[in-house]
Design a protein around this motif. Structure first.
Motif, PDB file in Angstrom:
ATOM      1  N   LEU A  48      43.044  33.189  40.549  1.00  0.00           N
ATOM      2  CA  LEU A  48      42.968  34.633  40.334  1.00  0.00           C
ATOM      3  C   LEU A  48      41.813  34.993  39.408  1.00  0.00           C
ATOM      4  CD1 LEU A  48      46.735  35.626  40.007  1.00  0.00           C
ATOM      5  CD2 LEU A  48      45.150  36.387  41.782  1.00  0.00           C
ATOM      6  N   ASN A  49      41.561  34.164  38.422  1.00  0.00           N
ATOM      7  CA  ASN A  49      40.447  34.415  37.509  1.00  0.00           C
ATOM      8  C   ASN A  49      39.103  34.355  38.239  1.00  0.00           C
ATOM      9  OD1 ASN A  49      42.114  34.826  35.323  1.00  0.00           O
ATOM     10  ND2 ASN A  49      41.891  32.759  34.510  1.00  0.00           N
ATOM     11  N   LYS A  50      38.989  33.489  39.225  1.00  0.00           N
ATOM     12  CA  LYS A  50      37.766  33.420  40.031  1.00  0.00           C
ATOM     13  C   LYS A  50      37.587  34.713  40.822  1.00  0.00           C
ATOM     14  CE  LYS A  50      38.080  28.392  40.572  1.00  0.00           C
ATOM     15  NZ  LYS A  50      38.399  27.284  41.522  1.00  0.00           N
ATOM     16  N   VAL A 103      40.404  44.971  37.383  1.00  0.00           N
ATOM     17  CA  VAL A 103      41.102  44.282  38.468  1.00  0.00           C
ATOM     18  C   VAL A 103      42.546  44.071  38.022  1.00  0.00           C
ATOM     19  CG1 VAL A 103      41.170  42.299  40.013  1.00  0.00           C
ATOM     20  CG2 VAL A 103      38.967  43.093  39.111  1.00  0.00           C
ATOM     21  N   TYR A 104      43.476  44.643  38.765  1.00  0.00           N
ATOM     22  CA  TYR A 104      44.893  44.575  38.435  1.00  0.00           C
ATOM     23  C   TYR A 104      45.594  43.523  39.286  1.00  0.00           C
ATOM     24  CZ  TYR A 104      45.192  48.813  35.552  1.00  0.00           C
ATOM     25  OH  TYR A 104      45.073  49.744  34.548  1.00  0.00           O
ATOM     26  N   LYS A 135      43.081  36.611  33.322  1.00  0.00           N
ATOM     27  CA  LYS A 135      42.116  37.645  32.946  1.00  0.00           C
ATOM     28  C   LYS A 135      42.431  38.995  33.569  1.00  0.00           C
ATOM     29  CE  LYS A 135      38.303  34.374  32.298  1.00  0.00           C
ATOM     30  NZ  LYS A 135      36.920  33.987  32.725  1.00  0.00           N
ATOM     31  N   LEU A 136      43.175  39.018  34.659  1.00  0.00           N
ATOM     32  CA  LEU A 136      43.480  40.286  35.322  1.00  0.00           C
ATOM     33  C   LEU A 136      44.421  41.124  34.464  1.00  0.00           C
ATOM     34  CD1 LEU A 136      43.033  37.997  37.653  1.00  0.00           C
ATOM     35  CD2 LEU A 136      43.898  39.779  39.179  1.00  0.00           C
ATOM     36  N   VAL A 149      53.248  33.505  35.764  1.00  0.00           N
ATOM     37  CA  VAL A 149      51.869  33.833  36.118  1.00  0.00           C
ATOM     38  C   VAL A 149      51.363  34.974  35.239  1.00  0.00           C
ATOM     39  CG1 VAL A 149      50.375  34.781  37.921  1.00  0.00           C
ATOM     40  CG2 VAL A 149      52.028  32.991  38.482  1.00  0.00           C
ATOM     41  N   GLN A 150      52.141  36.039  35.174  1.00  0.00           N
ATOM     42  CA  GLN A 150      51.709  37.220  34.423  1.00  0.00           C
ATOM     43  C   GLN A 150      51.570  36.935  32.928  1.00  0.00           C
ATOM     44  OE1 GLN A 150      53.673  40.749  37.241  1.00  0.00           O
ATOM     45  NE2 GLN A 150      54.589  40.263  35.288  1.00  0.00           N
TER      46      GLN A 150
END
Length: 361
Positions: free
Chosen positions: A259-261, A274-275, A309-310, A302-303
């Motif tokens: 997700l960071n990518k 980015v959410y 970073k999201l 995950v959250q």
């Protein structure tokens, strides 16, 4: 006469076999049956997809209804946001219309179910937002797909031809005569038995099977209080999508890293935020200890990962702490009710109002 009848039966059998074995052939009668209100039409999905899998009459539900655009909460608000989503069927209705979103003048979505790409014109004078939304059962298969997520929102260059972009509507234009035996059983059942005039018979059979033998269709699970149907892949701990399947810390770290990518890719393209919005499986909120099993808490893990970073829009606590959480999810469908959709949208619009204020000020 008997010989002619035999030929007719043979021809009809071969026709059903061929149509059921080719998805694009099944598509044509399916669309006609879903649209028809006649005796030969299908009501498989009119009362909830889980009802359509099980035909348990006690879970027959009314249609979902339409969400209402954001009005009172956003009255007089300047619309400075462009909000684009990579989403599944939970939020297509939300993002398809900017009137639903506080402060948005542009919106749209790429359907992750179909690996769609959404072409957008980037406007540097607006605040450009991306939302990566996924149902909990899609966390591992979808949120790890860096290649797709990074190209799902496609910023158009001046004069760029969009014909090469992947969209569901474009793919449907081409006919592919490919045999797909994986879906053949479901297609056979649909083409032979899925007619409205047979629904009472199927409901009676399902009711008898459940009441007398405590058995349901393999794709559904009845909640312990018998108020809800759950999708079996989210309730059976042997399935990857299950709320009760063990998920290792390494798997969670992989999701966060991927997700960071995606985040870095869109930030590099100029998007302001980015959410991440993970919508819980119904069983995670309503029965987190179903049949003595332990919820894997993949959403919170995950959250809450310190490396993520999201920006998180937290649907899990929004739902699990809601005093009316029993109204959030449909009794007969894998999705939420209209009430649940508005609980999510109202909270999301408060977040969008804060985003809008950043450029308004």
């Amino acid at each position: 006469m008997r010989k002619a009848f035999g030929y007719i039966v043979l021809i009809l059998t071969l026709a059903v076999f061929i149509i059921s074995s080719v998805d694009d052939l099944t598509h044509f009668p399916a669309q006609a049956k879903y649209a028809s209100e006649s005796w030969w039409g299908s009501d498989k999905y009119n009362h909830g997809d889980l009802y359509g899998m099980s035909y348990l009459p006690q879970f027959k539900n009314t249609p979902h209804g339409q969400i209402t655009p954001a009005k009172a909460a956003c009255e007089g608000t300047a619309r400075n946001l462009h909000v684009y989503a990579v989403s599944d069927s939970y939020t297509w209705d939300v993002f398809k219309n900017p009137a639903n979103l506080c402060g948005a003048s542009q919106s749209g979505y790429a359907a992750s179910n179909f690996f769609d790409q959404l072409p957008v014109r980037f406007d540097p004078t607006a605040r450009n937002i991306i939302v990566i939304e996924a149902n909990e059962r899609n966390v591992l298969p979808v949120l790890n797909n860096v290649e797709y997520l990074s190209k799902a929102i496609h910023v158009l260059k001046p004069g760029e031809d969009t014909s090469l972009l992947e969209t569901a509507s474009r793919r449907k234009k081409g006919f592919h005569f490919n045999f797909n035996m994986k879906d053949a059983d479901a297609n056979f059942e649909f083409n032979l038995w899925d007619y409205r005039f047979l629904t009472p018979i199927k409901e009676f059979k399902a009711w008898i099977t459940y009441k007398w033998f405590n058995r349901t269709a393999p794709d559904v699970v009845v909640s312990p209080d018998e108020k809800y149907l759950f999708y079996n892949t989210t309730a059976d701990s042997t399935h990857r999508e299950s709320s009760f399947k063990k998920v290792t810390d390494a798997q969670v770290n992989d999701v966060v890293s991927n997700l960071n990518k995606v985040y870095e890719n869109y930030k590099h393209q100029g998007f302001d935020e980015v959410y991440l919005a993970i919508i819980p499986n119904p069983v995670s909120v309503l029965c987190p200890n179903l049949n003595g099993m332990t919820y894997n808490h993949i959403i919170q893990r995950v959250q809450g990962n310190p490396n993520l970073k999201l920006r998180v829009f937290d649907s899990y606590h929004l739902f699990s702490n809601n005093p009316d959480k029993d109204k959030i999810y449909s009794r007969s469908d894998t999705h939420w009710t209209l009430f649940g959709e508005h609980v999510w949208l109202d909270a999301f619009n408060k977040e969008m109002a804060r985003e809008n204020a950043k450029i308004s000020n």
